[in-house]
Scaffold this motif. Structure first.
Motif, PDB file in Angstrom:
ATOM      1  N   ILE A   1      45.449  73.623 120.162  1.00  0.00           N
ATOM      2  CA  ILE A   1      45.944  72.259 119.962  1.00  0.00           C
ATOM      3  C   ILE A   1      46.177  71.945 118.485  1.00  0.00           C
ATOM      4  CG2 ILE A   1      43.617  71.275 119.997  1.00  0.00           C
ATOM      5  CD1 ILE A   1      46.932  69.644 121.182  1.00  0.00           C
ATOM      6  N   ASP A   2      45.332  72.442 117.595  1.00  0.00           N
ATOM      7  CA  ASP A   2      45.542  72.164 116.171  1.00  0.00           C
ATOM      8  C   ASP A   2      46.865  72.752 115.688  1.00  0.00           C
ATOM      9  OD1 ASP A   2      43.203  70.752 115.987  1.00  0.00           O
ATOM     10  OD2 ASP A   2      42.025  72.423 115.171  1.00  0.00           O
ATOM     11  N   LYS A   3      47.191  73.948 116.176  1.00  0.00           N
ATOM     12  CA  LYS A   3      48.472  74.561 115.825  1.00  0.00           C
ATOM     13  C   LYS A   3      49.625  73.714 116.365  1.00  0.00           C
ATOM     14  CE  LYS A   3      51.250  78.753 116.478  1.00  0.00           C
ATOM     15  NZ  LYS A   3      51.306  80.107 117.098  1.00  0.00           N
ATOM     16  N   ALA A   4      49.493  73.248 117.608  1.00  0.00           N
ATOM     17  CA  ALA A   4      50.544  72.428 118.219  1.00  0.00           C
ATOM     18  C   ALA A   4      50.749  71.134 117.436  1.00  0.00           C
ATOM     19  CB  ALA A   4      50.196  72.126 119.673  1.00  0.00           C
ATOM     20  N   LEU A   5      49.657  70.500 117.051  1.00  0.00           N
ATOM     21  CA  LEU A   5      49.767  69.252 116.292  1.00  0.00           C
ATOM     22  C   LEU A   5      50.397  69.498 114.926  1.00  0.00           C
ATOM     23  CD1 LEU A   5      46.340  67.579 117.175  1.00  0.00           C
ATOM     24  CD2 LEU A   5      48.587  67.094 118.164  1.00  0.00           C
ATOM     25  N   GLY A   6      50.086  70.636 114.329  1.00  0.00           N
ATOM     26  CA  GLY A   6      50.705  70.989 113.055  1.00  0.00           C
ATOM     27  C   GLY A   6      52.207  71.163 113.184  1.00  0.00           C
ATOM     28  N   ILE A   7      52.644  71.702 114.315  1.00  0.00           N
ATOM     29  CA  ILE A   7      54.084  71.868 114.555  1.00  0.00           C
ATOM     30  C   ILE A   7      54.767  70.510 114.644  1.00  0.00           C
ATOM     31  CG2 ILE A   7      55.781  72.651 116.259  1.00  0.00           C
ATOM     32  CD1 ILE A   7      53.863  74.999 116.865  1.00  0.00           C
TER      33      ILE A   7
ATOM     34  N   TYR B   1      45.276  64.992 123.650  1.00  0.00           N
ATOM     35  CA  TYR B   1      46.298  65.803 122.991  1.00  0.00           C
ATOM     36  C   TYR B   1      47.541  64.952 122.697  1.00  0.00           C
ATOM     37  CZ  TYR B   1      43.827  70.025 124.786  1.00  0.00           C
ATOM     38  OH  TYR B   1      42.922  71.011 125.092  1.00  0.00           O
ATOM     39  N   GLY B   2      48.012  64.255 123.725  1.00  0.00           N
ATOM     40  CA  GLY B   2      49.219  63.451 123.574  1.00  0.00           C
ATOM     41  C   GLY B   2      49.038  62.300 122.606  1.00  0.00           C
ATOM     42  N   ILE B   3      47.871  61.666 122.651  1.00  0.00           N
ATOM     43  CA  ILE B   3      47.591  60.544 121.747  1.00  0.00           C
ATOM     44  C   ILE B   3      47.591  61.016 120.298  1.00  0.00           C
ATOM     45  CG2 ILE B   3      45.779  58.930 121.032  1.00  0.00           C
ATOM     46  CD1 ILE B   3      45.045  58.787 124.096  1.00  0.00           C
ATOM     47  N   ASP B   4      46.959  62.158 120.043  1.00  0.00           N
ATOM     48  CA  ASP B   4      46.915  62.685 118.673  1.00  0.00           C
ATOM     49  C   ASP B   4      48.314  63.054 118.174  1.00  0.00           C
ATOM     50  OD1 ASP B   4      44.192  62.341 118.576  1.00  0.00           O
ATOM     51  OD2 ASP B   4      43.689  64.447 118.946  1.00  0.00           O
ATOM     52  N   ALA B   5      49.121  63.656 119.044  1.00  0.00           N
ATOM     53  CA  ALA B   5      50.486  64.009 118.644  1.00  0.00           C
ATOM     54  C   ALA B   5      51.310  62.754 118.383  1.00  0.00           C
ATOM     55  CB  ALA B   5      51.145  64.862 119.727  1.00  0.00           C
ATOM     56  N   ASN B   6      51.157  61.757 119.232  1.00  0.00           N
ATOM     57  CA  ASN B   6      51.892  60.504 119.059  1.00  0.00           C
ATOM     58  C   ASN B   6      51.525  59.833 117.733  1.00  0.00           C
ATOM     59  OD1 ASN B   6      53.743  58.761 120.856  1.00  0.00           O
ATOM     60  ND2 ASN B   6      52.254  57.252 120.120  1.00  0.00           N
ATOM     61  N   ARG B   7      50.250  59.893 117.379  1.00  0.00           N
ATOM     62  CA  ARG B   7      49.808  59.303 116.105  1.00  0.00           C
ATOM     63  C   ARG B   7      50.416  60.039 114.913  1.00  0.00           C
ATOM     64  NH1 ARG B   7      43.461  58.431 117.961  1.00  0.00           N
ATOM     65  NH2 ARG B   7      43.792  56.385 118.949  1.00  0.00           N
ATOM     66  N   ILE B   8      50.563  61.347 115.037  1.00  0.00           N
ATOM     67  CA  ILE B   8      51.205  62.117 113.965  1.00  0.00           C
ATOM     68  C   ILE B   8      52.640  61.645 113.764  1.00  0.00           C
ATOM     69  CG2 ILE B   8      52.160  64.410 113.458  1.00  0.00           C
ATOM     70  CD1 ILE B   8      49.519  65.566 114.566  1.00  0.00           C
ATOM     71  N   LEU B   9      53.342  61.393 114.857  1.00  0.00           N
ATOM     72  CA  LEU B   9      54.725  60.932 114.754  1.00  0.00           C
ATOM     73  C   LEU B   9      54.795  59.527 114.166  1.00  0.00           C
ATOM     74  CD1 LEU B   9      56.156  62.265 118.143  1.00  0.00           C
ATOM     75  CD2 LEU B   9      56.108  63.390 115.911  1.00  0.00           C
ATOM     76  N   ILE B  10      53.885  58.655 114.589  1.00  0.00           N
ATOM     77  CA  ILE B  10      53.848  57.295 114.034  1.00  0.00           C
ATOM     78  C   ILE B  10      53.584  57.343 112.531  1.00  0.00           C
ATOM     79  CG2 ILE B  10      52.509  55.147 113.998  1.00  0.00           C
ATOM     80  CD1 ILE B  10      52.159  55.485 117.045  1.00  0.00           C
ATOM     81  N   ASN B  11      52.640  58.173 112.125  1.00  0.00           N
ATOM     82  CA  ASN B  11      52.338  58.297 110.693  1.00  0.00           C
ATOM     83  C   ASN B  11      53.519  58.883 109.926  1.00  0.00           C
ATOM     84  OD1 ASN B  11      49.764  57.233 110.964  1.00  0.00           O
ATOM     85  ND2 ASN B  11      48.804  59.235 111.298  1.00  0.00           N
ATOM     86  N   GLY B  12      54.206  59.856 110.547  1.00  0.00           N
ATOM     87  CA  GLY B  12      55.382  60.435 109.903  1.00  0.00           C
ATOM     88  C   GLY B  12      56.481  59.409 109.689  1.00  0.00           C
ATOM     89  N   ILE B  13      56.653  58.522 110.666  1.00  0.00           N
ATOM     90  CA  ILE B  13      57.649  57.456 110.553  1.00  0.00           C
ATOM     91  C   ILE B  13      57.273  56.493 109.429  1.00  0.00           C
ATOM     92  CG2 ILE B  13      58.497  55.388 111.744  1.00  0.00           C
ATOM     93  CD1 ILE B  13      58.527  57.093 114.330  1.00  0.00           C
ATOM     94  N   LYS B  14      55.991  56.153 109.330  1.00  0.00           N
ATOM     95  CA  LYS B  14      55.535  55.259 108.264  1.00  0.00           C
ATOM     96  C   LYS B  14      55.721  55.905 106.892  1.00  0.00           C
ATOM     97  CE  LYS B  14      52.087  52.812 111.081  1.00  0.00           C
ATOM     98  NZ  LYS B  14      50.626  52.609 111.322  1.00  0.00           N
TER      99      LYS B  14
END
Length: 460
Positions: free
Chosen positions: A56-62, A98-111
């Motif tokens: 999962i850490d690798k997936a979130l990094g992607i 998993y999905g919540i963590d990935a979604n947060r990465i996208l929200i942070n990327g947008i910010k």
């Protein structure tokens, strides 16, 4: 109380154009979708890999690399704004963290992109409909329903702008209907089962969205009409059957808006132009720039009345120039830039018509997306308020439209298409107007081991 659409929101063909709609939606970042500008909508996914606690850490990094890359390129190309869609892989919905963590990465990327580049962006979160993972599917409860709602709720609380889904209610029956090109069974699947499921599903999703400060956007008949399109492209079923299926999917998709969805509808909902004409809400569409995900005969015409323009999905893999999602972002930005400049120069309608005329005469599936045809058929659909009867009517109106177009040699057709239209018409005419009676008649033909009638408010 459910909304009822008894008249068109768009009546004038000159008002039916990309980037503009009567009921635009404003995002947290200030993008006005449907307010005059067509925006790129970027969609992406993981490369082929297992997702579990060890990976999962690798997936979130992607996902972190993807969002940074696509928004950087959008800013470099002066995109006026970007809609990002996060379609979860099944593991991300089955394991909501998993999905919540990935979604947060996208929200942070947008910010971060807003701070760094001044780029406006918004996030559409689209969990999988995992209910079909049970066999038979459990539609109104169970662990898959619970995990799906858990993911939706937390993503909404965390700041997603839009919630969507590609729901599967009725797919248990529709899959067989498609393989056999059985319009009668397809109408039962979508007009009876699908519409009933949409009422339940979207009643819940709208309440959840409203309670957490985000928009319920819309659904898609991806597993229904899009599957028909792909099967037709491969020569397994007639193109004319797939064209009728496209419009038959409209009443089912419309239920989301009756329950309170506001758009933009899902990109793979090619029934979107009908939804826009009826509801006045913005729509997402995909076409030629989605060829990395699937082929289609509607690559240009799909953009004619779109409000966001999507690539459907693409894996994070390296191409010669860059990673594939970055390439997709560039393609979308240029597509939208051209269409926006055409409108600015007073040539928006000409641009729309070129998109239409380059596809519509070549395939019946493109013909039913012509803006004038959409307004004509949609105008008939709003005269019927019952969703089942509206589904039957969608088939009849489309059959008549295609028969007239083929007779007038306005659209290319297979020599067998007229026979298929006659066959479908006879089948539709035999369907009773009472859905309970229809169920009783068709029940002996259904594999009752594949579905739970109770999940659709029917008796076993």
């Amino acid at each position: 109380m459910a909304k009822k659409f008894d008249k068109l929101a768009i009546n004038n063909l000159d008002d039916f154009i990309y980037g503009s709609c009567p009921n635009p939606v404003t995002t947290k970042s200030g993008m006005v979708i449907g307010g005059g500008t067509i925006y790129p909508e970027i969609n992406f996914t993981l490369p082929g890999m297992d997702v579990n606690d060890a990976t999962i850490d690798k997936a979130l990094g992607i996902y972190s690399n993807i969002i940074d890359g696509v928004l950087k390129r959008a800013a470099e190309l002066y995109a006026p704004g970007v809609l990002v869609e996060f379609e979860t892989v099944p593991d991300f919905t089955e394991h909501p963290k998993y999905g919540i963590d990935a979604n947060r990465i996208l929200i942070n990327g947008i910010k971060e992109a807003a701070d760094k580049y001044g780029l406006k962006a918004a996030l559409r979160t689209t969990p999988n409909d995992l209910r079909e993972m049970s066999r038979p599917p459990v539609m109104r409860g169970g662990k898959y329903w619970d995990t799906m709602l858990e993911l939706y709720e937390q993503c909404a609380k965390d700041g997603s702008d839009f919630l969507s889904i590609e729901s599967t209610g009725g797919k248990e029956i529709n899959d067989e209907a498609l393989v056999k090109a059985d319009i009668r069974k397809a109408i039962f699947a979508m007009g009876v089962l699908g519409c009933r499921d949409m009422e339940y599903l979207w009643g819940n999703l709208v309440k959840l969205s409203d309670a957490n400060g985000c928009f319920a956007a819309g659904d898609s008949a991806c597993g229904f009409a899009n599957t028909a399109m792909v099967l037709a492209e491969k020569g397994f079923i007639p193109h004319v059957f797939a064209a009728v299926m496209r419009v038959v999917a409209v009443p089912r998709a419309l239920v989301a808006f009756e329950q309170g969805a506001v758009g933009p509808s899902k990109d793979c909902a090619y029934e979107g132009p009908y939804l826009k004409a009826i509801t006045g809400s913005p729509i997402a569409m995909e076409g030629k720039t989605a060829a990395g995900a699937h082929l289609s005969p509607v690559g240009n015409i799909a953009a004619a009345v779109a409000d966001t323009w999507s690539n459907e999905s693409i894996q994070q893999v390296k191409l010669l120039s860059e990673m594939a999602p970055v390439v997709g972002m560039e393609q979308l930005v240029y597509d939208c830039r051209l269409m926006n400049v055409a409108k600015e120069k007073g040539q928006g309608l000409m641009m729309r018509d070129l998109l239409v005329e380059s596809d519509a005469p070549l395939d019946v599936q493109a013909w039913v997306l012509r803006p004038d045809v959409v307004l004509k058929i949609a105008g008939g659909l709003v005269k019927e308020q019952d969703n089942f009867l509206r589904t039957k009517l969608a088939a009849k109106l489309t059959i008549n439209e295609l028969r007239d177009a083929i007779k007038a040699e306005k659209v290319k057709a297979d020599r067998r298409d007229m026979k298929w239209l006659d066959k479908m018409e006879k089948a539709v005419d035999k369907i009773p107007d009472d859905p309970e009676q229809f169920y009783a008649e068709i029940k002996p033909e259904l594999d009752m081991d594949k579905w739970h009638p109770e999940g659709y408010g029917l008796k076993a």
